[in-house]
Design a protein around this motif. Structure first.
Motif, PDB file in Angstrom:
ATOM      1  N   VAL A   1     -54.769  27.703  10.025  1.00 21.14           N
ATOM      2  CA  VAL A   1     -53.909  26.694  10.396  1.00 21.14           C
ATOM      3  C   VAL A   1     -54.460  25.830  11.705  1.00 21.14           C
ATOM      4  O   VAL A   1     -54.557  26.749  12.784  1.00 21.14           O
ATOM      5  N   LYS A   2     -54.496  24.669  11.550  1.00 20.82           N
ATOM      6  CA  LYS A   2     -55.046  23.795  12.933  1.00 20.82           C
ATOM      7  C   LYS A   2     -53.976  22.596  13.035  1.00 20.82           C
ATOM      8  O   LYS A   2     -53.873  21.881  12.172  1.00 20.82           O
ATOM      9  N   VAL A   3     -53.394  22.704  14.007  1.00 22.46           N
ATOM     10  CA  VAL A   3     -52.358  21.696  14.470  1.00 22.46           C
ATOM     11  C   VAL A   3     -53.265  20.503  15.171  1.00 22.46           C
ATOM     12  O   VAL A   3     -53.913  20.828  16.329  1.00 22.46           O
ATOM     13  N   ILE A   4     -53.185  19.321  14.596  1.00 24.99           N
ATOM     14  CA  ILE A   4     -53.895  18.157  15.140  1.00 24.99           C
ATOM     15  C   ILE A   4     -52.989  17.376  15.968  1.00 24.99           C
ATOM     16  O   ILE A   4     -51.951  17.062  15.467  1.00 24.99           O
ATOM     17  N   ARG A   5     -53.412  17.222  17.209  1.00 23.57           N
ATOM     18  CA  ARG A   5     -52.572  16.289  18.267  1.00 23.57           C
ATOM     19  C   ARG A   5     -53.455  15.327  18.910  1.00 23.57           C
ATOM     20  O   ARG A   5     -54.763  15.404  18.807  1.00 23.57           O
ATOM     21  N   ASP A   6     -53.087  14.150  19.142  1.00 20.79           N
ATOM     22  CA  ASP A   6     -53.705  13.085  19.972  1.00 20.79           C
ATOM     23  C   ASP A   6     -53.904  13.660  21.527  1.00 20.79           C
ATOM     24  O   ASP A   6     -53.296  14.088  21.992  1.00 20.79           O
ATOM     25  N   PRO A   7     -55.513  13.662  21.499  1.00 23.99           N
ATOM     26  CA  PRO A   7     -55.733  14.402  22.748  1.00 23.99           C
ATOM     27  C   PRO A   7     -55.412  13.637  23.934  1.00 23.99           C
ATOM     28  O   PRO A   7     -55.447  14.146  25.085  1.00 23.99           O
ATOM     29  N   ASP A   8     -54.957  12.268  23.877  1.00 22.58           N
ATOM     30  CA  ASP A   8     -54.771  11.442  24.991  1.00 22.58           C
ATOM     31  C   ASP A   8     -52.995  11.839  25.568  1.00 22.58           C
ATOM     32  O   ASP A   8     -53.195  11.883  26.468  1.00 22.58           O
ATOM     33  N   ASN A   9     -52.520  12.011  24.614  1.00 23.61           N
ATOM     34  CA  ASN A   9     -50.808  12.185  24.977  1.00 23.61           C
ATOM     35  C   ASN A   9     -50.309  13.415  24.083  1.00 23.61           C
ATOM     36  O   ASN A   9     -49.166  13.684  24.471  1.00 23.61           O
ATOM     37  N   GLY A  10     -51.055  14.175  23.385  1.00 20.69           N
ATOM     38  CA  GLY A  10     -50.485  15.284  22.746  1.00 20.69           C
ATOM     39  C   GLY A  10     -49.587  15.109  21.801  1.00 20.69           C
ATOM     40  O   GLY A  10     -49.104  16.205  21.124  1.00 20.69           O
ATOM     41  N   GLU A  11     -49.564  13.980  21.261  1.00 19.44           N
ATOM     42  CA  GLU A  11     -48.559  13.514  20.147  1.00 19.44           C
ATOM     43  C   GLU A  11     -49.240  14.198  18.714  1.00 19.44           C
ATOM     44  O   GLU A  11     -50.271  14.180  18.587  1.00 19.44           O
ATOM     45  N   LEU A  12     -48.016  14.733  18.078  1.00 16.07           N
ATOM     46  CA  LEU A  12     -48.460  15.673  16.866  1.00 16.07           C
ATOM     47  C   LEU A  12     -49.017  14.578  15.860  1.00 16.07           C
ATOM     48  O   LEU A  12     -48.249  13.489  15.555  1.00 16.07           O
TER      49      LEU A  12
END
Length: 577
Positions: free
Chosen positions: A188-199
């Motif tokens: 399982v890989k949770v993908i988030r925006d690297p700029d703001n951490g948004e899911l």
């Protein structure tokens, strides 16, 4: 040598044969057997290590492919990332552009995970809006998958920050055209925006558990065990635990680097010894030829014994290989015939036991299916209440919608009452319970909660404090009170944690409190009178099972004239935030 002359020639021959041939030959045989046994065991250990290394290499390569494909799918530098970001909030397909975007995600999943097709992986992507996009070869039943995702969503999100790729076992799933349930081990890989951490979404790559079984089944006859870095068992083959004497156990292991798994292979050296005995059949033949020259009658008797015993061995081997109808052919009435009859009776008993086990397994499977079907009813009730709540919100009835929301929260808690929750979650449920009780009893109750920050995420039995709040409302505020209040406080005092529930209700007499405390602490029989607050005994038992026998309990009057119930236990092992 005069003592030898007193025997007959036949006896002299036998004694000479025993002294000058049989004894030396036996000693040489024993020495050779020990020497060869040690060499063969070392060879087998080396061979087993090679097998385990090959399996480890294969697993490492497949895991490397999964990790690389997961990185390729979620790489921000790829041209596909912006399209994935734009698709994150889609909950259903409302336009052709969203449909085409969903198809492109599916095609990209196929392309990224093309190297894992040999594993029969089940690959899908769940965006932030909980919309599921399958890879082209995915055939998981959506209803079972949705139920499993809802049960494990918080577990995935809670652990996503500690590792870029987490592993999670998925059970109770099935493919669309399959009849039986299947288990998968999901990367399982949770993908988030690297700029703001948004899911953005969560990527799931499921390896069928039978992939491990097939790999282990063709690699050896011993016991394979695959563990995580935390020591959690991923899979073992055979499923049944192979009983081995630790003194005769050969074990080899290796670490699968990319996943930090440990693969252990165990085999009994007694099996290897049984194989070595075949090599010494040559010695047995030579010894038999020597004996034939001196003791023809003895050899004849030995052969009459060896032949049926060999047939008995072959019968046992064929029975062990799956031919459950085979039996030893008994002839005559000698000792071998008696042994053969007993052996056949034993095979009949084994057949009977196997049939009983198969029947028990079938009954167990039916019970599990019934349990799964029984879960549909509470889910149906929750979905119905949710629909009513949505209608009330639409009509602007926020009060009743909030009450239904509180009731749904309690119903969900009752469905998983045997699972633990954090102290913060428990207090949230108490707020929902108080709101429902206010509606039922028309008593306005103020609930005040004070938790030390270090104790907010401490795990406690679910709904363990609800009986205390219920007692306060039902007994403490039995008569109408102008300002009914309940205080819940959890704090650390030295090395102990103290949890106090108090109210400003009618209170209790000193003798009543003492009698109630003694009944809870020292009596195993709960009173039949519901007015005797039997919920306290249940709370004490559940907390004692969780925190051990050093749990303390006290009931006293407080500064508001009401009753306080205080629990204390050791804080060692309390999980921190």
């Amino acid at each position: 040598m005069n003592w030898l002359m007193r025997f007959s020639f036949h006896r002299k021959t036998q004694i000479s044969f025993a002294i000058f041939i049989l004894v030396p030959l036996t000693l040489v045989t024993i020495f050779s057997y020990s020497l060869i046994k040690g060499v063969v065991i070392d060879k087998v250990r080396t061979s087993n290590q090679s097998v385990v290394n090959v399996i480890s290499s294969d697993l490492s390569k497949n895991i490397e492919d999964i990790i690389y494909a997961s990185y390729l799918f979620s790489n921000k530098e790829s041209s596909f990332y912006n399209e994935l970001f734009d698709f994150k909030d889609v909950q259903r397909l409302n336009s052709s552009s969203e449909l085409f975007a969903q198809k492109r995600i599916s095609e990209y999943l196929d392309m990224a995970f093309s190297k894992t097709s040999g594993l029969s992986t089940q690959v899908f992507f769940v965006n932030k809006g909980n919309f599921v996009t399958y890879a082209g070869n995915n055939s998981l039943d959506y209803e079972y998958l949705r139920r499993w995702l809802s049960q494990n969503k918080m577990k995935v999100l809670d652990n996503s920050s500690s590792s870029p790729l987490i592993w999670l076992k998925g059970e109770g799933l099935k493919q669309i055209y399959a009849k039986s349930m299947e288990s998968f081990y999901f990367a399982v890989k949770v993908i988030r925006d690297p700029d703001n951490g948004e899911l953005i979404g969560t990527l799931f790559v499921g390896i069928p558990m039978d992939y491990f079984e097939r790999m282990f089944a063709r690699s050896g006859t011993g016991q394979f065990q695959l563990f995580t870095s935390e020591g959690e068992l991923i899979e073992k083959y055979p499923k049944e635990q192979v009983q081995m004497d630790s003194r005769h156990e050969l074990e080899v292991q290796t670490i699968i680097q990319r996943a930090d798994w440990k693969l252990v292979y165990q085999i009994s050296s007694e099996k290897i010894t049984a194989e070595i005995s075949k090599v010494f059949g040559i010695y047995t033949l030579i010894l038999s030829l020597c004996i034939l020259a001196f003791l023809i009658i003895s050899i004849f008797i030995a052969r009459t014994l060896h032949t049926p015993l060999n047939k008995l061995r072959k019968t046992a081997e064929r029975f062990g290989n799956g031919n459950r109808q085979i039996r030893f052919q008994v002839s005559g009435k000698d000792e071998v015939a008696v042994l053969g009859n007993a052996f056949n009776h034993m095979l009949d008993q084994i057949n009977l036991l196997i049939e009983e086990v198969e029947q028990e397994q079938e009954e167990k499977r039916m019970i599990e299916l019934d349990a799964l079907f029984s879960q549909i009813r509470p889910h149906f009730l929750l979905n119905t209440l949710n629909s009513i709540k949505c209608n009330l919100v639409t009509e602007g009835d926020s009060v009743n919608s909030r009450q239904i929301d509180a009731l749904m929260s309690l119903l969900r808690a009752y469905m998983i009452v045997n699972e633990k929750c954090t102290l913060k979650q428990e207090c949230k449920l108490l707020g929902d319970y108080v709101e429902i009780m206010q509606m039922r009893s028309e008593i306005q109750v103020d609930l005040h909660i004070q938790l030390d920050e270090a104790l907010e995420f401490m795990e406690v039995p679910r709904l363990c404090l609800q009986p205390l709040v219920e007692n306060a409302i039902v007994h403490g505020f039995a008569n109408e009170s102008e300002q009914a209040c309940i205080w819940i406080r959890a704090q650390i005092d030295g090395s102990r944690c103290l949890i106090e529930v108090k109210d400003n209700g009618e209170g209790m007499k000193e003798t009543e409190m003492k009698e109630l405390l003694e009944r809870v602490l020292f009596s195993t029989v709960e009173p039949q009178d519901p007015n005797q607050r039997i919920g306290l005994a249940n709370v004490y038992k559940r907390l004692r099972l969780t925190f051990g026998y050093d749990l303390s309990m006290d009931i006293r009057s407080n500064e508001y004239g009401g009753t306080s119930v205080i629990f204390g236990f050791n804080t060692l092992g309390t999980p921190e935030r």
